[in-house]
Design a protein around this motif. Structure first.
Motif, PDB file in Angstrom:
ATOM      1  N   ASP A 107      21.566  86.553  37.285  1.00 60.40           N
ATOM      2  CA  ASP A 107      21.417  88.006  37.430  1.00 60.40           C
ATOM      3  C   ASP A 107      21.377  88.404  38.902  1.00 60.40           C
ATOM      4  OD1 ASP A 107      21.379  88.369  34.693  1.00 60.40           O
ATOM      5  OD2 ASP A 107      19.192  88.554  34.555  1.00 60.40           O
ATOM      6  N   GLU A 164      24.873  88.211  40.430  1.00 59.80           N
ATOM      7  CA  GLU A 164      25.710  89.342  40.018  1.00 59.80           C
ATOM      8  C   GLU A 164      25.348  90.617  40.767  1.00 59.80           C
ATOM      9  OE1 GLU A 164      25.601  89.927  35.792  1.00 59.80           O
ATOM     10  OE2 GLU A 164      26.378  87.918  35.386  1.00 59.80           O
ATOM     11  N   ARG A 165      24.070  90.794  41.060  1.00 59.42           N
ATOM     12  CA  ARG A 165      23.596  92.022  41.717  1.00 59.42           C
ATOM     13  C   ARG A 165      23.481  91.864  43.235  1.00 59.42           C
ATOM     14  NH1 ARG A 165      18.953  93.868  37.403  1.00 59.42           N
ATOM     15  NH2 ARG A 165      20.340  93.833  35.608  1.00 59.42           N
TER      16      ARG A 165
END
Length: 175
Positions: free
Chosen positions: A160, A163-164
């Motif tokens: 996560d 991805e961010r």
């Protein structure tokens, strides 16, 4: 005689319900797991047609196994076994979701002698799978999360964050 004794022992200790029918679909053998699952004694089911206990709707279409009406499983041409999931009925009338696998039993010349049905109670299987997952991720004694679960959560957090375009920090205290 030894082979018959061994076969009976296997049937008696099997976890799954097993029902053997003749070529016309009449029940000939039922194991103790099937007695428990359906709530009938074996002597109450022997010589009965399987659709009477398998499906809650007596007017439901009957499917065939190579031309014999035995219940709700239809074998594709040339197949020797097939599986399906649907609701089944207990003696008390209650319904339960089950998985039924049916195999053709042939004699030496290849003629159909009968059918072997193996029935798994789906909620029981789901409970067992859930228990296995719990044991894989939590300590059996304390029920605290184990390293395997930590690794899964950490991999998710890193994915996560990647991805961010963010960072992840881990604090580890060895006790």
């Amino acid at each position: 005689r030894e082979t018959t004794t061994l076969q009976r022992a296997i049937l008696d200790c099997a976890e799954y319900a097993m029902i053997y029918t003749d070529a016309k679909g009449t029940i000939r053998v039922i194991n103790p797991a099937a007695e428990r699952l359906f709530g009938y004694r074996a002597d109450e089911l022997i010589d009965k047609a399987t659709p009477q206990i398998l499906h809650p709707d007596e007017h439901a279409p009957r499917w065939t196994l190579e031309g014999s009406t035995i219940g709700l499983i239809s074998l594709p041409p040339g197949a020797e076994s097939h599986s399906a999931e649907f609701d089944m009925r207990r003696r008390d009338g209650s319904l339960f979701p089950a998985s039924l696998s049916v195999s053709i039993v042939r004699d030496t010349p290849g003629q159909i002698r009968g059918y072997l049905g193996i029935i798994a109670d789906i909620p029981q299987r789901v409970d067992a799978e859930s228990r296995i997952r719990h044991l894989a991720h939590y300590d059996n004694l304390t029920s605290l999360p184990n390293r395997s679960l930590l690794n899964e959560h950490l991999a998710e957090a890193i994915g996560d964050a990647h991805e961010r375009h963010r960072s992840v920090a881990v604090l580890f205290a060895d006790l």
